[in-house]
Design a protein around this motif. Structure first.
Motif, PDB file in Angstrom:
ATOM      1  N   VAL A 104       0.843  -1.202   0.000  1.00  0.00           N
ATOM      2  CA  VAL A 104       0.000   0.000   0.000  1.00  0.00           C
ATOM      3  C   VAL A 104       0.876   1.248   0.000  1.00  0.00           C
ATOM      4  N   PHE A 105       1.929   1.262   0.811  1.00  0.00           N
ATOM      5  CA  PHE A 105       2.846   2.402   0.855  1.00  0.00           C
ATOM      6  C   PHE A 105       3.489   2.629  -0.507  1.00  0.00           C
ATOM      7  N   PHE A 106       3.948   1.551  -1.158  1.00  0.00           N
ATOM      8  CA  PHE A 106       4.595   1.666  -2.456  1.00  0.00           C
ATOM      9  C   PHE A 106       3.630   2.200  -3.508  1.00  0.00           C
ATOM     10  N   VAL A 107       2.404   1.697  -3.529  1.00  0.00           N
ATOM     11  CA  VAL A 107       1.408   2.146  -4.507  1.00  0.00           C
ATOM     12  C   VAL A 107       1.058   3.618  -4.296  1.00  0.00           C
ATOM     13  N   LEU A 108       0.864   4.013  -3.045  1.00  0.00           N
ATOM     14  CA  LEU A 108       0.569   5.424  -2.765  1.00  0.00           C
ATOM     15  C   LEU A 108       1.738   6.329  -3.122  1.00  0.00           C
ATOM     16  N   LEU A 109       2.952   5.861  -2.890  1.00  0.00           N
ATOM     17  CA  LEU A 109       4.130   6.653  -3.250  1.00  0.00           C
ATOM     18  C   LEU A 109       4.250   6.798  -4.762  1.00  0.00           C
ATOM     19  N   VAL A 110       3.951   5.748  -5.500  1.00  0.00           N
ATOM     20  CA  VAL A 110       3.973   5.815  -6.963  1.00  0.00           C
ATOM     21  C   VAL A 110       2.927   6.811  -7.460  1.00  0.00           C
ATOM     22  N   ILE A 111       1.730   6.768  -6.892  1.00  0.00           N
ATOM     23  CA  ILE A 111       0.675   7.699  -7.303  1.00  0.00           C
ATOM     24  C   ILE A 111       1.085   9.134  -6.999  1.00  0.00           C
ATOM     25  N   SER A 150       5.256  14.511 -10.730  1.00  0.00           N
ATOM     26  CA  SER A 150       6.081  14.568 -11.937  1.00  0.00           C
ATOM     27  C   SER A 150       5.303  15.091 -13.130  1.00  0.00           C
ATOM     28  N   VAL A 151       4.009  14.792 -13.220  1.00  0.00           N
ATOM     29  CA  VAL A 151       3.190  15.313 -14.323  1.00  0.00           C
ATOM     30  C   VAL A 151       3.008  16.813 -14.172  1.00  0.00           C
ATOM     31  N   GLN A 152       2.813  17.280 -12.944  1.00  0.00           N
ATOM     32  CA  GLN A 152       2.623  18.709 -12.723  1.00  0.00           C
ATOM     33  C   GLN A 152       3.892  19.506 -12.999  1.00  0.00           C
ATOM     34  N   TYR A 153       5.050  18.898 -12.798  1.00  0.00           N
ATOM     35  CA  TYR A 153       6.307  19.624 -12.948  1.00  0.00           C
ATOM     36  C   TYR A 153       7.112  19.203 -14.165  1.00  0.00           C
ATOM     37  N   THR A 161       2.672   5.523 -18.915  1.00  0.00           N
ATOM     38  CA  THR A 161       4.125   5.393 -19.041  1.00  0.00           C
ATOM     39  C   THR A 161       4.844   6.121 -17.913  1.00  0.00           C
ATOM     40  N   THR A 162       4.369   7.283 -17.543  1.00  0.00           N
ATOM     41  CA  THR A 162       4.979   8.032 -16.452  1.00  0.00           C
ATOM     42  C   THR A 162       4.903   7.238 -15.156  1.00  0.00           C
ATOM     43  N   ALA A 163       3.767   6.622 -14.882  1.00  0.00           N
ATOM     44  CA  ALA A 163       3.626   5.811 -13.669  1.00  0.00           C
ATOM     45  C   ALA A 163       4.533   4.592 -13.714  1.00  0.00           C
ATOM     46  N   ALA A 164       4.688   3.987 -14.876  1.00  0.00           N
ATOM     47  CA  ALA A 164       5.575   2.827 -15.008  1.00  0.00           C
ATOM     48  C   ALA A 164       7.028   3.220 -14.750  1.00  0.00           C
ATOM     49  N   ILE A 165       7.454   4.361 -15.273  1.00  0.00           N
ATOM     50  CA  ILE A 165       8.825   4.823 -15.049  1.00  0.00           C
ATOM     51  C   ILE A 165       9.058   5.137 -13.580  1.00  0.00           C
ATOM     52  N   VAL A 166       8.121   5.815 -12.952  1.00  0.00           N
ATOM     53  CA  VAL A 166       8.245   6.128 -11.525  1.00  0.00           C
ATOM     54  C   VAL A 166       8.285   4.844 -10.703  1.00  0.00           C
ATOM     55  N   SER A 167       7.471   3.867 -11.053  1.00  0.00           N
ATOM     56  CA  SER A 167       7.435   2.604 -10.335  1.00  0.00           C
ATOM     57  C   SER A 167       8.760   1.853 -10.455  1.00  0.00           C
ATOM     58  N   LEU A 204      11.734   3.160 -11.102  1.00  0.00           N
ATOM     59  CA  LEU A 204      12.759   3.905 -10.359  1.00  0.00           C
ATOM     60  C   LEU A 204      12.626   3.707  -8.855  1.00  0.00           C
ATOM     61  N   LEU A 205      11.406   3.765  -8.341  1.00  0.00           N
ATOM     62  CA  LEU A 205      11.211   3.533  -6.907  1.00  0.00           C
ATOM     63  C   LEU A 205      11.560   2.105  -6.521  1.00  0.00           C
ATOM     64  N   GLY A 206      11.210   1.147  -7.359  1.00  0.00           N
ATOM     65  CA  GLY A 206      11.561  -0.240  -7.094  1.00  0.00           C
ATOM     66  C   GLY A 206      13.062  -0.436  -7.031  1.00  0.00           C
ATOM     67  N   ALA A 207      13.792   0.218  -7.931  1.00  0.00           N
ATOM     68  CA  ALA A 207      15.250   0.121  -7.928  1.00  0.00           C
ATOM     69  C   ALA A 207      15.852   0.762  -6.675  1.00  0.00           C
ATOM     70  N   VAL A 208      15.315   1.899  -6.280  1.00  0.00           N
ATOM     71  CA  VAL A 208      15.813   2.574  -5.074  1.00  0.00           C
ATOM     72  C   VAL A 208      15.554   1.725  -3.838  1.00  0.00           C
ATOM     73  N   PHE A 209      14.323   1.193  -3.710  1.00  0.00           N
ATOM     74  CA  PHE A 209      14.002   0.358  -2.551  1.00  0.00           C
ATOM     75  C   PHE A 209      14.823  -0.925  -2.552  1.00  0.00           C
TER      76      PHE A 209
END
Length: 64
Positions: free
Chosen positions: A7-14, A20-23, A46-52, A54-59
């Motif tokens: 749940v934490f990972f999904v909320l962080l991705v969202i 990232s879309v706003q900026y 695609t933006t959500a997939a890239i963020v996911s 990257l976060l997966g790699a960091v974690f």
């Protein structure tokens, strides 16, 4: 993997996808945009997939 972690990972991705879309990261190839005059729909797939990824790699890196 515990449910709280998922749940934490999904909320962080969202959250990071919205930020990232706003900026400026939005409108990548693969993002779905429907604009028909009075109706506008944007799904940053695609933006959500890239963020996911990257976060997966960091974690993964910090878990080791």
């Amino acid at each position: 993997m515990r449910a709280g972690t998922i749940v934490f990972f999904v909320l962080l991705v969202i959250l990071l996808t919205v930020v990232s879309v706003q900026y400026g990261l939005g409108r990548l190839p693969g993002d779905i945009v429907v604009d028909t005059g009075g109706f506008y729909f944007y799904l940053p797939f695609t933006t959500a997939a890239i963020v996911s990824v990257l976060l997966g790699a960091v974690f993964w890196f910090f878990r080791r």
